[in-house]
Design a protein around this motif. Structure first.
Motif, PDB file in Angstrom:
ATOM      1  N   PHE A 108       4.705   2.567  -3.849  1.00  0.00           N
ATOM      2  CA  PHE A 108       3.426   2.802  -3.196  1.00  0.00           C
ATOM      3  C   PHE A 108       2.724   1.470  -2.918  1.00  0.00           C
ATOM      4  CE2 PHE A 108       4.205   6.358  -6.129  1.00  0.00           C
ATOM      5  CZ  PHE A 108       4.198   7.425  -5.248  1.00  0.00           C
ATOM      6  N   ASN A 118       1.483   8.998   1.850  1.00  0.00           N
ATOM      7  CA  ASN A 118       2.799   8.824   1.245  1.00  0.00           C
ATOM      8  C   ASN A 118       3.616  10.106   1.196  1.00  0.00           C
ATOM      9  OD1 ASN A 118       2.929   5.931  -0.011  1.00  0.00           O
ATOM     10  ND2 ASN A 118       0.872   6.663  -0.472  1.00  0.00           N
ATOM     11  N   ALA A 166       2.341   3.323   8.399  1.00  0.00           N
ATOM     12  CA  ALA A 166       2.916   4.365   7.535  1.00  0.00           C
ATOM     13  C   ALA A 166       3.685   5.418   8.327  1.00  0.00           C
ATOM     14  CB  ALA A 166       1.809   5.040   6.720  1.00  0.00           C
TER      15      ALA A 166
END
Length: 327
Positions: free
Chosen positions: A225, A122, A35
């Motif tokens: 997502f 996120n 990420a």
């Protein structure tokens, strides 16, 4: 270097096995690397303080092990690392959730749930905040090296608000309207198709009257997502509540038996052998009388029991409200 991990990790590994615990920790670290949460190692700028991290380990209800890397947000400094007005993130109200379920049941609609994996990763950190962290347990960035947080991480005071703003913006972009009475409930009507959402952090309850519309929304969600699609809510849990939904008959039942059994077991109360009362509150006699099974509890356990019963009464067992209030 596993030996560099703290006693909490080693104690958890001793109970559940070293290899499963290591695998859960590796999975968490790989998720953070994929990420791009951390920058390349840098030298800590003068006048700045790097935050330490810790690893929280737990066993999920399905028996799998879960590791979560968290920043020690308690060491953040107000006005430097965060602003108090930017830490709030709402969640759907329990009453709102039951209303959404009731509407779905009345319409005999599809009721499904999804879970956003590693949700807080996120959200990008606002440019105003330059937060640095030390190397996680078992790793090393090099002497005097730290990493800057490029995205939010669990434990940061502003992490829930950052993710909430990202998810809120995405939902509005899909044509949903925020409900007036609950900022975490959304509705959208396209022709005769109604879609309702109830959001609790990273868990989303979806009610939709059309299968194609529901699948399209899930596809859009998965494109933005990392989502775990849990399918129909029938026979599954949502926020600790077990749901039984018969769409054909339009019947839905909520209960929390597993939650109560699991919670009471942690207090040393054997749910199976303790004699149940026929009513939530004993009609005659007081605790300590021969008609009541006595279970010795410490003061902290009594407080936990009060919280357990209060949650159950608020969620789906209003018949326990009086007993909870007496505690």
């Amino acid at each position: 270097d596993w030996d560099a991990c703290d006693n909490e990790f080693h104690s958890f590994a001793a109970r559940h096995g070293l290899e499963p615990a290591q695998a859960a920790y590796r999975k968490e670290l790989h998720g953070i690397i994929d990420a791009q949460v951390l920058s390349e190692p840098v030298t800590l700028p003068p006048g700045r303080r790097a935050l330490s991290t810790r690893v929280l380990m737990r066993e999920k209800t399905d028996g799998t092990l879960k590791a979560r890397l968290c920043v020690r947000g308690c060491h953040q400094r107000h006005g430097v690392d965060y602003d108090a007005e930017q830490t709030y993130a709402g969640v759907t109200d329990r009453i709102s959730m039951r209303i959404v379920l009731a509407i779905g049941c009345a319409l005999k609609a599809l009721i499904e749930t999804v879970d956003i994996t590693a949700a807080f990763l996120n959200g990008k950190m606002p440019p105003r905040y330059r937060i640095y962290v030390k190397a996680p347990q078992g790793l090393s960035f090099g002497t005097g090296k730290v990493c800057q947080l490029l995205k939010s991480l669990y434990g940061l005071k502003q992490a829930p608000a950052i993710f909430r703003s990202v998810l809120h913006g995405f939902i509005l972009a899909q044509g949903f309207t925020e409900c007036f009475g609950d900022e975490c409930c959304y509705s959208r009507t396209v022709g005769s198709v109604l879609t309702l959402l109830a959001v609790h952090v990273d868990d989303i309850l979806i009610v939709c009257t059309d299968r194609v519309t529901l699948d399209n929304f899930k596809a859009a969600l998965k494109s933005r997502f990392d989502v775990k699609d849990q399918g129909s809510i029938d026979g599954h849990q949502f926020l600790g509540l077990e749901v039984e939904y018969d769409r054909q008959r339009g019947r839905l039942q909520l209960h929390c038996d597993s939650y109560l059994k699991r919670s009471l077991t942690t207090l040393g109360i054997d749910y199976e052998t303790t004699r149940p009362a026929s009513t939530p509150v004993i009609k005659r006699g007081t605790p300590g009388s021969p008609t009541v099974d006595e279970v010795p509890l410490r003061a902290d356990q009594l407080r936990q029991l009060s919280g357990i019963l209060s949650y159950a009464a608020m969620a789906c067992r209003p018949d326990l409200a009086v007993a909870a209030s007496l505690l």
